[in-house]
Motif scaffolding. Structure first.
Motif, PDB file in Angstrom:
ATOM      1  N   CYS A  14      40.801  36.795  39.881  1.00 61.00           N
ATOM      2  CA  CYS A  14      41.209  37.744  38.837  1.00 61.00           C
ATOM      3  C   CYS A  14      40.149  38.824  38.625  1.00 61.00           C
ATOM      4  O   CYS A  14      40.457  39.903  38.102  1.00 61.00           O
ATOM      5  N   THR A  15      38.914  38.542  39.019  1.00 63.66           N
ATOM      6  CA  THR A  15      37.774  39.394  38.677  1.00 63.66           C
ATOM      7  C   THR A  15      37.970  40.842  39.094  1.00 63.66           C
ATOM      8  O   THR A  15      37.718  41.776  38.324  1.00 63.66           O
ATOM      9  N   ARG A  16      38.410  41.043  40.308  1.00 63.36           N
ATOM     10  CA  ARG A  16      38.481  42.401  40.832  1.00 63.36           C
ATOM     11  C   ARG A  16      39.496  43.241  40.068  1.00 63.36           C
ATOM     12  O   ARG A  16      39.310  44.443  39.854  1.00 63.36           O
ATOM     13  N   TRP A  17      40.598  42.604  39.650  1.00 64.78           N
ATOM     14  CA  TRP A  17      41.632  43.338  38.916  1.00 64.78           C
ATOM     15  C   TRP A  17      41.177  43.622  37.489  1.00 64.78           C
ATOM     16  O   TRP A  17      41.545  44.648  36.907  1.00 64.78           O
ATOM     17  N   SER A  18      40.357  42.736  36.930  1.00 65.50           N
ATOM     18  CA  SER A  18      39.768  43.007  35.617  1.00 65.50           C
ATOM     19  C   SER A  18      38.758  44.145  35.710  1.00 65.50           C
ATOM     20  O   SER A  18      38.666  44.992  34.824  1.00 65.50           O
ATOM     21  N   LEU A  19      37.992  44.163  36.789  1.00 63.72           N
ATOM     22  CA  LEU A  19      37.048  45.251  37.021  1.00 63.72           C
ATOM     23  C   LEU A  19      37.773  46.592  37.058  1.00 63.72           C
ATOM     24  O   LEU A  19      37.302  47.587  36.503  1.00 63.72           O
ATOM     25  N   ALA A  20      38.948  46.613  37.684  1.00 67.45           N
ATOM     26  CA  ALA A  20      39.700  47.854  37.865  1.00 67.45           C
ATOM     27  C   ALA A  20      40.577  48.208  36.676  1.00 67.45           C
ATOM     28  O   ALA A  20      41.062  49.341  36.586  1.00 67.45           O
ATOM     29  N   GLY A  21      40.817  47.265  35.768  1.00 69.29           N
ATOM     30  CA  GLY A  21      41.649  47.551  34.603  1.00 69.29           C
ATOM     31  C   GLY A  21      43.126  47.648  34.901  1.00 69.29           C
ATOM     32  O   GLY A  21      43.891  48.236  34.126  1.00 69.29           O
ATOM     33  N   THR A  22      43.568  47.062  36.005  1.00 68.50           N
ATOM     34  CA  THR A  22      44.979  47.121  36.376  1.00 68.50           C
ATOM     35  C   THR A  22      45.800  46.101  35.588  1.00 68.50           C
ATOM     36  O   THR A  22      45.286  45.063  35.181  1.00 68.50           O
ATOM     37  N   PRO A  23      47.104  46.351  35.390  1.00 63.39           N
ATOM     38  CA  PRO A  23      47.944  45.325  34.781  1.00 63.39           C
ATOM     39  C   PRO A  23      48.166  44.183  35.763  1.00 63.39           C
ATOM     40  O   PRO A  23      48.263  44.394  36.975  1.00 63.39           O
TER      41      PRO A  23
END
Length: 445
Positions: free
Chosen positions: A342-351
């Motif tokens: 999940c980390t990378r998507w949290s870094l990017a702020g994506t839904p």
């Protein structure tokens, strides 16, 4: 409402998903179609204690309600209590049990919210995600967990661990309810309504992203992802592999630098005097954060911005990313699992949204994660409704049974009076599986 509070309390003597059970006056009180709501113990709710999952600070009775919670109360939600969080929403485990198997982890840090929805204590709960704190517990507890685009839901009245990442999310057993709740909290800014027509997969471009961590996933998790990809292909979607700028280790390192620098600063502002009461995980993050310079933090923010811009360009050619939410099914209790998927998507702020997909060989749920481009929340949710139908997981909830028990487990209640409803906050600082000292709750009328 008293009957529902008592039911939640009775179930929670086994599940331990709530820090306190009690309500707070709201616009939806008395509505016949009201929805019982669990609130992660980082949000202020007027009249209920906010403890942040820690024994190092006294619980503080809130006088105002967080903006996101107030919006849900104006809609049709009625608060029934505060749910367990890992200490300061970081990695520490708690005494909350996985509703599918009490010896397994419910994940973290939105531990209690995911478990309460999975067990059927409440149909709706809210949490937060800094790293993987909505998606991963949703996967372990077999529920829908939705994290919208960063910044779309207000955070007033919410304690933030890392303001650069922290995002309010919703848990439910259906995409419709989770998405509707998120849109309510966002004041309609997501553009989704519970009656939105599902987006059919036919003709859509679905990108399967494995990242370089694929070898860490279990065989049954890989099977769940590949099975979902086949269902989408059979439904007419164009399914293909994709490598993104965030597939490597750099994204994980950047997220750690930014989140731990900000998290240590936030904890420092709390003025904790009894640092000896902090859990081991929090002490570790404070020690590591002390080695991060302001210059390193600034460079990490700059590099994050570059990677997010690259990701935006990469995802412009696809309708949705399909990936895993966790390495596998829930690990044993006491281990909240690895958030790296999940980390990378949290870094990017994506839904991102986790959908329960199948039950594994040991009867524990396995989920899949759908990720959209920033700002495409409604489209992602509408597609998720179609994928939810293809997966057909809902019938599995009949297998969950959380026993009613009057067993006290040796904990000692602390009471708070909230407008005529007596709330019981239980602590047990001697529980080795619960270093933050926060346990289950009950109502004492």
């Amino acid at each position: 409402m008293i009957d529902h509070l008592e039911r939640v309390s009775a179930m929670d003597r086994q599940l331990r998903a709530f820090t306190c059970v009690g309500t707070s006056p709201g616009a939806s009180d008395g509505r016949p179609d009201s929805v019982a709501l669990g609130v992660k113990d980082l949000f202020d709710v007027a009249g209920l204690p906010t403890a942040l999952g820690t024994a190092a600070l006294p619980a503080r009775q809130a006088v105002r309600t967080a903006a996101a919670v107030a919006a849900l109360q104006e809609w049709r939600a009625v608060v029934v209590g505060k749910t367990v969080t890992s200490e300061f929403a970081y990695f520490g485990a708690s005494a909350t049990r996985n509703p599918w198997h009490h010896g397994s982890s419910p994940g973290g840090s939105s531990t209690g919210s995911a478990a309460a929805v999975g067990a059927g204590q409440v149909p709706l709960a809210i949490g937060t995600q800094t790293n993987g704190s909505v998606i991963r517990p949703a996967a372990y507890c077999g529920v829908v967990g939705f994290k919208p685009t960063y910044g779309t839901i207000p955070t007033e009245g919410l304690w933030l661990f890392a303001p650069s990442f922290d995002t309010v999310g919703a848990f439910a057993r259906t995409v419709s309810l989770a998405g509707t709740a998120a849109d309510v909290m966002a004041a309609g800014g997501l553009g989704f309504a519970g009656s939105s027509v599902p987006l059919e997969p036919a003709g859509l471009r679905i990108a399967v992203v494995r990242t370089q961590d694929w070898s860490m996933t279990s065989a049954e998790m890989r099977s769940a992802l590949e099975g979902t990809a086949r269902l989408l292909a059979d439904a007419g979607a164009d399914v293909d592999e994709l490598t993104t700028p965030l597939c490597g280790e750099e994204g994980l390192s950047l997220h750690r630098t930014i989140s731990e620098f900000e998290g240590a600063a936030g904890i420092g502002r709390l003025g904790i005097e009894r640092t000896d009461l902090l859990g081991a995980k929090i002490r570790e993050v404070l020690d590591h954060a002390a080695t991060i310079t302001t210059e390193a933090y600034g460079r990490a923010l700059d590099r994050r911005a570059q990677l997010v811009a690259e990701l935006d360009r990469t995802l412009s050619g696809v309708d949705c990313v399909l990936t895993v939410p966790a390495a596998g099914a829930a690990p044993p209790a006491g281990d909240n699992g690895d958030p790296r998927f999940c980390t990378r998507w949290s870094l990017a702020g994506t839904p991102a949204i986790c959908l329960p997909a199948v039950l594994g060989e040991h009867g524990l749920p396995l989920g899949v994660q759908l990720v959209g481009r920033r700002g495409t929340d409604a489209r992602l949710l509408r597609l998720a409704q179609s994928v939810e139908e293809l997966l057909g997981f809902a019938s599995n909830y009949e297998r969950i049974g959380v026993a009613d028990s009057t067993e006290d487990h040796g904990r000692h209640p602390v009471h708070a009076d909230t407008g005529g409803v007596r709330v019981e906050l239980r602590r047990n600082s001697t529980d080795p599986a619960n270093p933050a000292g926060i346990g289950a709750a009950a109502v004492d009328r």
